[in-house]
Write a protein that holds these residues in place. Structure first.
Motif, PDB file in Angstrom:
ATOM      1  N   UNK A   1      -4.945 -30.693  19.975  1.00 38.46           N
ATOM      2  CA  UNK A   1      -3.761 -31.041  20.764  1.00 38.46           C
ATOM      3  C   UNK A   1      -2.973 -32.167  20.115  1.00 38.46           C
ATOM      4  N   UNK A   2      -1.944 -31.760  19.393  1.00 39.14           N
ATOM      5  CA  UNK A   2      -0.872 -32.673  19.008  1.00 39.14           C
ATOM      6  C   UNK A   2       0.253 -32.438  19.994  1.00 39.14           C
ATOM      7  N   UNK A   3       0.874 -33.516  20.462  1.00 39.08           N
ATOM      8  CA  UNK A   3       1.887 -33.394  21.499  1.00 39.08           C
ATOM      9  C   UNK A   3       3.035 -34.370  21.246  1.00 39.08           C
ATOM     10  N   UNK A   4       4.090 -34.223  22.037  1.00 40.34           N
ATOM     11  CA  UNK A   4       5.203 -35.172  21.991  1.00 40.34           C
ATOM     12  C   UNK A   4       5.852 -35.239  23.362  1.00 40.34           C
ATOM     13  N   UNK A   5       6.503 -36.374  23.636  1.00 43.17           N
ATOM     14  CA  UNK A   5       7.059 -36.622  24.964  1.00 43.17           C
ATOM     15  C   UNK A   5       8.537 -36.971  24.856  1.00 43.17           C
ATOM     16  N   UNK A   6       9.350 -36.329  25.668  1.00 38.41           N
ATOM     17  CA  UNK A   6      10.728 -36.764  25.869  1.00 38.41           C
ATOM     18  C   UNK A   6      10.785 -37.395  27.257  1.00 38.41           C
ATOM     19  N   UNK A   7      11.194 -38.661  27.317  1.00 41.67           N
ATOM     20  CA  UNK A   7      11.186 -39.399  28.576  1.00 41.67           C
ATOM     21  C   UNK A   7      12.401 -38.992  29.411  1.00 41.67           C
ATOM     22  N   UNK A   8      12.126 -38.294  30.520  1.00 46.35           N
ATOM     23  CA  UNK A   8      13.189 -37.845  31.415  1.00 46.35           C
ATOM     24  C   UNK A   8      13.623 -38.950  32.364  1.00 46.35           C
ATOM     25  N   UNK A   9      12.665 -39.754  32.815  1.00 44.05           N
ATOM     26  CA  UNK A   9      12.952 -40.825  33.763  1.00 44.05           C
ATOM     27  C   UNK A   9      11.906 -41.909  33.582  1.00 44.05           C
ATOM     28  N   UNK A  10      12.312 -43.137  33.807  1.00 47.12           N
ATOM     29  CA  UNK A  10      11.372 -44.252  33.721  1.00 47.12           C
ATOM     30  C   UNK A  10      11.907 -45.397  34.569  1.00 47.12           C
ATOM     31  N   UNK A  11      11.064 -45.887  35.464  1.00 46.10           N
ATOM     32  CA  UNK A  11      11.450 -47.031  36.262  1.00 46.10           C
ATOM     33  C   UNK A  11      11.568 -48.262  35.363  1.00 46.10           C
ATOM     34  N   UNK A  12      12.425 -49.231  35.706  1.00 45.66           N
ATOM     35  CA  UNK A  12      12.598 -50.417  34.858  1.00 45.66           C
ATOM     36  C   UNK A  12      11.269 -51.093  34.553  1.00 45.66           C
ATOM     37  N   UNK A  13      11.077 -51.422  33.265  1.00 44.62           N
ATOM     38  CA  UNK A  13       9.856 -52.096  32.842  1.00 44.62           C
ATOM     39  C   UNK A  13       8.670 -51.182  32.603  1.00 44.62           C
ATOM     40  N   UNK A  14       8.875 -49.861  32.686  1.00 43.75           N
ATOM     41  CA  UNK A  14       7.759 -48.928  32.507  1.00 43.75           C
ATOM     42  C   UNK A  14       7.166 -49.035  31.108  1.00 43.75           C
ATOM     43  N   UNK A  15       5.853 -48.896  31.044  1.00 45.86           N
ATOM     44  CA  UNK A  15       5.130 -48.971  29.777  1.00 45.86           C
ATOM     45  C   UNK A  15       4.218 -47.760  29.623  1.00 45.86           C
TER      46      UNK A  15
ATOM     47  N   UNK B   1       6.876 -43.124  35.097  1.00 42.45           N
ATOM     48  CA  UNK B   1       7.479 -42.385  33.986  1.00 42.45           C
ATOM     49  C   UNK B   1       7.390 -40.885  34.274  1.00 42.45           C
ATOM     50  N   UNK B   2       8.471 -40.167  34.010  1.00 36.95           N
ATOM     51  CA  UNK B   2       8.485 -38.706  34.061  1.00 36.95           C
ATOM     52  C   UNK B   2       8.811 -38.218  32.657  1.00 36.95           C
ATOM     53  N   UNK B   3       7.995 -37.322  32.114  1.00 39.61           N
ATOM     54  CA  UNK B   3       8.208 -36.840  30.752  1.00 39.61           C
ATOM     55  C   UNK B   3       8.219 -35.321  30.714  1.00 39.61           C
ATOM     56  N   UNK B   4       8.885 -34.802  29.709  1.00 43.68           N
ATOM     57  CA  UNK B   4       8.704 -33.411  29.308  1.00 43.68           C
ATOM     58  C   UNK B   4       7.846 -33.428  28.057  1.00 43.68           C
ATOM     59  N   UNK B   5       6.716 -32.746  28.133  1.00 39.34           N
ATOM     60  CA  UNK B   5       5.744 -32.745  27.043  1.00 39.34           C
ATOM     61  C   UNK B   5       5.729 -31.385  26.359  1.00 39.34           C
ATOM     62  N   UNK B   6       5.887 -31.395  25.041  1.00 38.43           N
ATOM     63  CA  UNK B   6       5.705 -30.198  24.218  1.00 38.43           C
ATOM     64  C   UNK B   6       4.434 -30.405  23.404  1.00 38.43           C
ATOM     65  N   UNK B   7       3.532 -29.423  23.429  1.00 33.99           N
ATOM     66  CA  UNK B   7       2.227 -29.619  22.805  1.00 33.99           C
ATOM     67  C   UNK B   7       1.671 -28.299  22.310  1.00 33.99           C
TER      68      UNK B   7
END
Length: 318
Positions: free
Chosen positions: A116-130, A181-187
């Motif tokens: 599993x190699x993956x990648x994330x596109x951040x769709x939404x993130x609350x301020x200060x999210x880590x 954090x909300x992400x779209x993950x392609x893997x």
């Protein structure tokens, strides 16, 4: 020739860290307010997507891959599983710290086709999210010692993210998506995860989730390596394309549409997730309305297609 997109119905997964944004933001009919994942383009046995239209309506993507390989330019002697998996994740709480094996380890030790190699596109993130990406150990011995001693603040690397950020996570990378954090993950199409740390959380019955420290240490890349990848941008009047990553397993691009474009398909097939806005997909004389939250595959044999409207897409291919 199969001259229409293959629209897919998501499969939802309830998680201890899940929330309700998949309903409030994407209008999905989720099973509970602890829904953590939507498997939106999936042929994996743990959650195969169902085709919603056309001659294959009602079949799973896995069944289409097996019985209609021509839609993916799959050779007759290809006995491998469908290679990719796309998810949307809603982290209402921190995900466990985890790591994934590569193809060799996954096949030889676990008997599954893919690591599993993956990648994330951040769709939404609350301020200060880590999120957590990588570690500070210099040797395997140091990694194992810090894990055994629970020195998580010292071991783990954290980075802040905001909407529109892209994160590449090769196999062997310790990582965790953070709260808010909300992400779209392609893997790669794999569900093989080794849990390293889970914040000592317990479920409704008071049980902690299983950790997999021995296997996690075996597959973790030491020292941590920051992956190199080149992003390319192609700008036209009505369509901006930004290639986010391309590796041995997948390519992923972000498309921003504002108007009308005609495109020629060069990949064997394209996976498309509509992440913002709406528009129309045209294949010859056929028109298909598309909007945020839809996911579809453009099968092999489609040479040209048209897009019109104002929308953003994450597009992936083998």
């Amino acid at each position: 020739m199969y001259n229409e997109p293959i629209f897919l119905r998501p499969v939802f997964k309830e998680k201890i860290w899940g929330g309700k944004k998949l309903r409030t933001v994407y209008n999905y009919d989720i099973p509970s307010e602890q829904t953590g994942e939507a498997w939106v383009i999936s042929a994996h046995p743990n959650g195969p997507s169902v085709i919603e239209n056309g001659p294959l309506k009602g079949q799973t993507l896995a069944e289409a891959w097996e019985s209609h390989g021509e839609l993916f330019n799959k050779s007759v002697d290809n006995n491998e599983a469908y290679p990719l998996l796309v998810k949307i994740l809603d982290a209402n709480d921190d995900l466990s710290v985890q790591v994934h094996p590569d193809d060799t380890f996954a096949h030889e030790v676990e008997g599954v086709p893919y690591g599993k190699t993956e990648c994330w596109y951040v769709l939404d993130a609350e301020p200060g999210s880590e999120l957590i990406l990588g570690h500070n150990a210099e040797t395997k011995q140091e990694l194992e010692q810090m894990m055994a001693n629970g020195e998580w603040d010292k071991l783990l690397r954290r980075i802040k993210v905001q909407p529109g950020d892209f994160v590449y996570v090769p196999s062997g990378t310790i990582h965790a998506i953070g709260k808010g954090i909300v992400i779209l993950e392609t893997q790669q199409s794999s569900d093989m995860t080794y849990r390293v740390y889970d914040y000592d959380r317990t479920d409704a019955d008071g049980n902690q989730r299983e950790l997999h420290l021995e296997k996690a240490a075996a597959v973790t890349t030491v020292p941590h390596q920051i992956p190199e990848f080149n992003q390319e941008e192609s700008v036209s009047v009505d369509l901006n394309k930004r290639k986010l990553v391309q590796n041995d397993y997948f390519g992923v691009s972000l498309w921003r549409l504002n108007g009308h474009v005609e495109q020629t398909m060069k990949a064997d097939f394209l996976q498309v997730s509509v992440i913002k806005g709406d528009g129309v997909l045209s294949l010859g004389e056929k028109r298909f309305a598309i909007e945020k939250g839809m996911h579809f595959i453009l099968p092999h044999g489609i040479r040209k297609f048209e897009l019109s409207g104002e929308a953003e897409f994450v597009v992936s291919w083998v």
